[in-house]
Design a protein around this motif. Structure first.
Motif, PDB file in Angstrom:
ATOM      1  N   TYR A  40       0.835  -1.196   0.000  1.00 25.65           N
ATOM      2  CA  TYR A  40       0.000   0.000   0.000  1.00 25.65           C
ATOM      3  C   TYR A  40       0.876   1.254   0.000  1.00 25.65           C
ATOM      4  CZ  TYR A  40      -3.671  -3.248   0.950  1.00 25.65           C
ATOM      5  OH  TYR A  40      -4.531  -4.290   0.846  1.00 25.65           O
ATOM      6  N   THR A  41       0.469   2.221  -0.796  1.00 28.07           N
ATOM      7  CA  THR A  41       1.235   3.465  -0.915  1.00 28.07           C
ATOM      8  C   THR A  41       1.442   4.129   0.441  1.00 28.07           C
ATOM      9  OG1 THR A  41      -0.123   3.724  -2.870  1.00 28.07           O
ATOM     10  CG2 THR A  41       1.400   5.489  -2.378  1.00 28.07           C
ATOM     11  N   ALA A  42       0.352   4.170   1.243  1.00 24.46           N
ATOM     12  CA  ALA A  42       0.429   4.884   2.516  1.00 24.46           C
ATOM     13  C   ALA A  42       1.503   4.285   3.404  1.00 24.46           C
ATOM     14  CB  ALA A  42      -0.926   4.824   3.216  1.00 24.46           C
ATOM     15  N   SER A 100      -2.260   9.035   7.176  1.00 24.01           N
ATOM     16  CA  SER A 100      -2.610   8.143   6.068  1.00 24.01           C
ATOM     17  C   SER A 100      -2.554   6.695   6.512  1.00 24.01           C
ATOM     18  CB  SER A 100      -1.692   8.316   4.868  1.00 24.01           C
ATOM     19  OG  SER A 100      -0.877   9.396   4.956  1.00 24.01           O
ATOM     20  N   THR A 101      -1.531   6.353   7.328  1.00 21.96           N
ATOM     21  CA  THR A 101      -1.448   4.961   7.780  1.00 21.96           C
ATOM     22  C   THR A 101      -2.636   4.599   8.637  1.00 21.96           C
ATOM     23  OG1 THR A 101       0.925   5.176   7.773  1.00 21.96           O
ATOM     24  CG2 THR A 101       0.031   3.331   8.954  1.00 21.96           C
ATOM     25  N   SER A 103      -5.571   5.887   8.582  1.00 20.36           N
ATOM     26  CA  SER A 103      -6.776   5.782   7.766  1.00 20.36           C
ATOM     27  C   SER A 103      -6.796   4.485   6.975  1.00 20.36           C
ATOM     28  CB  SER A 103      -6.830   7.003   6.857  1.00 20.36           C
ATOM     29  OG  SER A 103      -7.558   6.764   5.723  1.00 20.36           O
ATOM     30  N   ALA A 104      -5.656   4.110   6.379  1.00 20.75           N
ATOM     31  CA  ALA A 104      -5.618   2.876   5.607  1.00 20.75           C
ATOM     32  C   ALA A 104      -5.833   1.667   6.514  1.00 20.75           C
ATOM     33  CB  ALA A 104      -4.298   2.753   4.866  1.00 20.75           C
ATOM     34  N   TYR A 107      -9.413   1.396   7.422  1.00 19.66           N
ATOM     35  CA  TYR A 107     -10.195   0.878   6.308  1.00 19.66           C
ATOM     36  C   TYR A 107     -10.019  -0.626   6.175  1.00 19.66           C
ATOM     37  CZ  TYR A 107     -12.111   0.009   1.833  1.00 19.66           C
ATOM     38  OH  TYR A 107     -12.860  -0.513   0.839  1.00 19.66           O
ATOM     39  N   LEU A 108      -8.754  -1.095   6.295  1.00 21.68           N
ATOM     40  CA  LEU A 108      -8.481  -2.532   6.180  1.00 21.68           C
ATOM     41  C   LEU A 108      -9.233  -3.321   7.237  1.00 21.68           C
ATOM     42  CD1 LEU A 108      -4.663  -2.561   5.460  1.00 21.68           C
ATOM     43  CD2 LEU A 108      -6.420  -3.528   4.024  1.00 21.68           C
ATOM     44  N   ASN A 113     -10.486  -7.350   5.597  1.00 20.89           N
ATOM     45  CA  ASN A 113      -9.649  -7.820   4.509  1.00 20.89           C
ATOM     46  C   ASN A 113      -8.846  -9.044   4.959  1.00 20.89           C
ATOM     47  OD1 ASN A 113      -7.307  -7.780   2.644  1.00 20.89           O
ATOM     48  ND2 ASN A 113      -8.293  -5.926   1.903  1.00 20.89           N
TER      49      ASN A 113
ATOM     50  N   ALA B  42     -12.574   8.198   7.833  1.00 20.39           N
ATOM     51  CA  ALA B  42     -11.715   9.253   7.296  1.00 20.39           C
ATOM     52  C   ALA B  42     -12.553  10.317   6.596  1.00 20.39           C
ATOM     53  CB  ALA B  42     -10.705   8.662   6.323  1.00 20.39           C
ATOM     54  N   CYS B  99      -4.751  14.029   4.251  1.00 21.58           N
ATOM     55  CA  CYS B  99      -3.950  12.819   4.053  1.00 21.58           C
ATOM     56  C   CYS B  99      -4.762  11.574   4.287  1.00 21.58           C
ATOM     57  CB  CYS B  99      -2.746  12.824   4.977  1.00 21.58           C
ATOM     58  SG  CYS B  99      -1.591  14.067   4.529  1.00 21.58           S
ATOM     59  N   SER B 100      -5.622  11.580   5.318  1.00 23.97           N
ATOM     60  CA  SER B 100      -6.391  10.345   5.546  1.00 23.97           C
ATOM     61  C   SER B 100      -7.336  10.095   4.388  1.00 23.97           C
ATOM     62  CB  SER B 100      -7.208  10.390   6.834  1.00 23.97           C
ATOM     63  OG  SER B 100      -6.919  11.458   7.620  1.00 23.97           O
ATOM     64  N   SER B 103      -5.432   8.785   1.438  1.00 24.81           N
ATOM     65  CA  SER B 103      -5.001   7.407   1.639  1.00 24.81           C
ATOM     66  C   SER B 103      -6.165   6.438   1.488  1.00 24.81           C
ATOM     67  CB  SER B 103      -4.364   7.313   3.015  1.00 24.81           C
ATOM     68  OG  SER B 103      -4.425   6.042   3.522  1.00 24.81           O
ATOM     69  N   ASP B 106      -7.153   6.250  -2.193  1.00 21.79           N
ATOM     70  CA  ASP B 106      -6.156   5.457  -2.916  1.00 21.79           C
ATOM     71  C   ASP B 106      -6.377   3.975  -2.682  1.00 21.79           C
ATOM     72  OD1 ASP B 106      -3.491   5.369  -4.319  1.00 21.79           O
ATOM     73  OD2 ASP B 106      -3.018   4.281  -2.481  1.00 21.79           O
ATOM     74  N   TYR B 107      -6.652   3.628  -1.425  1.00 23.28           N
ATOM     75  CA  TYR B 107      -6.886   2.220  -1.114  1.00 23.28           C
ATOM     76  C   TYR B 107      -8.123   1.702  -1.823  1.00 23.28           C
ATOM     77  CZ  TYR B 107      -7.721  -2.049   1.259  1.00 23.28           C
ATOM     78  OH  TYR B 107      -7.953  -3.358   1.499  1.00 23.28           O
TER      79      TYR B 107
END
Lengths: 152, 152
Positions: A40-42, A100-101, A103-104, A107-108, A113, B42, B99-100, B103, B106-107
């Motif tokens: 993941y980009t973040a 960002s981390t 948030s990702a 989401y995961l 997931n 987010a 940023c969130s 991210s 993007d995800y």
């Protein structure tokens, strides 16, 4: 020159720098150790930024330690300006990476997931929390040095 | 008192505030208009923060406009300190929100989630970009006012 605690070359500054290094190393360990973070980009952004913060904080911790031990004259306005600028840029970057981390990871977890099996996403969250603390300390360092600048 | 451009009560400050309001409104529109944004933490955070930034910027734009038009004496150190503090807090919050959102968007795009059908996630990305611009302008306002503070 009076010794404002927290500015470059004081023991409070050394403590702040050590804290930053500690938190960024912890964040890197939570993120990288035995975890496929590069999907993941973040997370890649986070690892890059935390690597930068670690290098920066360890370097400045060494400068502080030398200044305390052998009384180096390190407080030229030029050097302090560079330190403030670096701290600011890195503090913004680490805030961005941490958010960002988080948030990702959130989401995961919400989407349950298969990537998250075995507490993997809790580790991402911990890593984001460590990056957040590191942001806080970097920002404090930057404010203390900014406070010093007009008196130089 | 010399007129440093960008500080409270100048036309440059009015322009900055109008830019912030514009970008935060654009970000809110991209996020909220006909889009189920409340499914992700987010995105809710983003909407909250952008609502705050919009209210704050519009209020200060009005203050600036009044100061320019009828020469109100608005530059007491207390007021300027509150404005700087508010700008700082809001600038950090909007960076974090931007940023969130970026991210999470993007995800969502990478995982080709059915949630993203019909360019929905491009709108999230645009919203994040608008929030980023709004962060930049809020941060600029905050720096200009911080520069003014010692001379008061």
């Amino acid at each position: 020159m009076d010794e404002l605690p927290g500015t470059l070359g004081t023991s409070a500054s050394l403590a702040l720098r050590l804290g930053q290094s500690l938190f960024s190393i912890a964040s890197l360990l939570f993120m990288c150790l035995d975890v496929p973070f590069y999907s993941y980009t973040a997370f890649c952004f986070m690892v890059t930024v935390m690597g930068l913060v670690m290098a920066w904080s360890l370097t400045l911790a060494m400068v502080d330690a030398f200044t305390i031990l052998i009384k180096l004259p390190s407080r030229q306005p030029g050097i302090v300006s560079i330190v403030i600028l670096g701290d600011w840029v890195l503090s913004f970057l680490s805030l961005a990476a941490s958010c960002s981390t988080a948030s990702a990871a959130d989401y995961l977890i919400n989407s349950s997931n298969p990537f998250c099996d075995g507490n993997l996403c809790t580790r991402y969250q911990l890593s984001a929390a460590m990056a957040f603390f590191s942001w806080f300390l970097t920002f404090a360092s930057s404010l203390f040095n900014l406070w010093l600048l007009p008196s130089l």
